[in-house]
Design an enzyme around this catalytic site. Structure first.
Site, short mmCIF file in Angstrom:
data_model
loop_
_atom_site.label_atom_id
_atom_site.label_comp_id
_atom_site.label_asym_id
_atom_site.label_seq_id
_atom_site.Cartn_x
_atom_site.Cartn_y
_atom_site.Cartn_z
N ASP A 130 42.04 43.81 44.01
CA ASP A 130 42.88 44.17 42.87
C ASP A 130 42.28 43.67 41.56
OD1 ASP A 130 43.41 41.59 43.94
OD2 ASP A 130 45.29 41.47 42.82
N GLU A 165 45.89 40.13 45.38
CA GLU A 165 45.73 38.68 45.37
C GLU A 165 46.26 38.07 44.08
OE1 GLU A 165 44.33 34.88 44.27
OE2 GLU A 165 43.48 36.69 43.36
N GLU A 166 46.15 38.82 42.98
CA GLU A 166 46.43 38.24 41.66
C GLU A 166 47.91 38.06 41.35
OE1 GLU A 166 44.33 36.94 39.80
OE2 GLU A 166 42.39 37.93 40.00
N HIS A 173 39.32 35.71 34.24
CA HIS A 173 40.52 36.20 33.57
C HIS A 173 40.33 36.33 32.05
CE1 HIS A 173 43.54 35.33 37.05
NE2 HIS A 173 42.33 35.56 37.51
#
Length: 391
Positions: free
Chosen positions: A80, A138-139, A361
């Protein structure tokens, strides 16, 4: 066979880069990765490797049964992306507005797919069974790992390994720890309801900004004065929203933040102490409050024996690689759920671009693509070492 396999993985480099860049151009956020899932499934279909779709959501699980007896070992990659507007000036820049692979999951997927293709010609010589877990979401908690595990993907698996391309670790380094490796990640929201009024008449109000400001400061005492200094913890207030204009005293304010811990007892101490401080600040000032604490991913706790395999034997996959036992990271990962269920280990594969200092990020995040075969080779080396250790 193994040396030939490692050479085959190296020969997959250009294919891995092509896959990574395609995925980078077409990112999808957590729980909405349908096109990415189709791309992964189509790859396994082309290779003729059996797979399942829609595992616990958008997850995909492929299985390659070797020609020799051995254990069943899972290798995991997530796929993702994040809701970030990319700022990199690269030919493979994201084509999806406001969405970006800003954590390397495109590379994780490319490495695992490249490994699967490299393995195929050696299938008859491989001991045991390789399970390729391609995980969605996962995020964003609750994440995809637990949902996939709940479908039974680990039921007959003996061990599980995973790696994260780590853009702040030098290329050629493999980092992990024998025990706690990444922190548990919780979140909280504090809503304060006071009484607003004119900025010239503060005595007639219950100022939600002042109360919130007190909390921002006093919450820092939870870790420094309520948690044993021999235990690691982080409490961060990330947002503070209040007010409408310069001459009105706000009647409400909202604080959000995160807590990171490795020890469940420390986690409970922090929750209890936060509640006390919030209650005291609000009730003492005549305000009401709501405190919502959400427990997120548990900490990633490597199994020492499997982590030691990474540290001692990753170099067999590539003589240029150096392993390093490192202190735990306060970042989080839902790979934790796999390790709660089966023996295994998680590790970082160094992927730093020289003079490119943007972290995970960040809108300008990127990684050195030469790390892609490093990730693939060390994953299959972990598989090999586990098979040899348990033959």
């Amino acid at each position: 066979m193994w040396d030939s396999l490692f050479e085959a993985i190296d020969s997959q480099y250009e294919n891995m880069v092509k896959t990574r860049r395609y995925l980078h151009q077409h990112p999808e956020v957590s729980f909405h990765e349908s096109e990415t899932a189709s791309f992964i499934a189509d790859t396994y279909k082309r290779l003729g490797i059996p797979y399942e779709r829609n595992v616990g959501g958008n997850g995909i699980v492929a299985t390659l049964k070797g020609g020799k007896p051995g254990r069943k070992v899972a290798l995991r990659a997530d796929f993702d992306a994040l809701p970030i507007q990319e700022e990199n000036d690269v030919a493979y820049k994201s084509k999806n507005d406001g969405v970006m692979h800003a954590c390397g999951h495109d590379g994780h997927t490319a490495s695992l797919l490249g490994l699967a293709e490299a393995l195929l010609p050696f299938q008859d010589q491989i001991p045991g069974t390789v399970v390729f877990i391609h995980q969605h979401a996962e995020e964003l908690p609750p994440g995809g790992a637990k949902a996939m595990i709940d479908t039974g993907v680990l039921d007959d698996v003996d061990a599980v390994f995973g790696t994260h391309l780590w853009a702040t670790a030098p290329l050629g380094t493999i980092q992990t720890s024998k025990g706690p490796f990444m922190a548990g990640t919780d979140s909280f929201t504090i809503k304060i309801q006071g009484k607003g009024g004119h900025g010239a008449q503060p005595h007639l109000t219950k100022d939600a900004i002042v109360i919130g400001s007190q909390l921002v400061s006093s919450l820092q005492q939870v870790v420094s004065r309520r948690v044993d200094p021999l235990h690691t913890a982080v409490l961060t207030v990330g947002t503070f929203e209040a007010g409408q204009t310069f001459n009105i005293i706000a009647d409400s304010s909202t604080l959000t933040g995160t807590v990171r811990t490795f020890n469940p007892e420390v986690q409970e101490v922090i929750i209890a102490e936060m509640e006390k401080l919030i209650k005291g600040a609000c009730i003492g000032n005549g305000a009401d409050y709501q405190f919502d604490y959400q427990k997120g991913y548990p900490p990633v706790i490597n199994h020492p024996e499997q982590a030691d395999l990474i540290l001692q034997e990753a170099g067999k996959a590539d003589s240029s690689l150096q392993t390093e036992e490192v202190d735990p990271s306060m970042a989080g990962e839902d790979f934790a759920y796999y390790l709660e269920n089966k023996p295994g280990a998680y590790y970082f594969t160094g992927a730093q671009i020289p003079d490119h200092t943007y972290p995970h990020h960040h809108p300008k995040f990127n990684f050195d693509e030469r790390a892609l075969p490093h990730a693939a080779k060390t994953l299959i080396q972990a598989y090999r070492s586990y098979q040899e250790q348990n033959s």
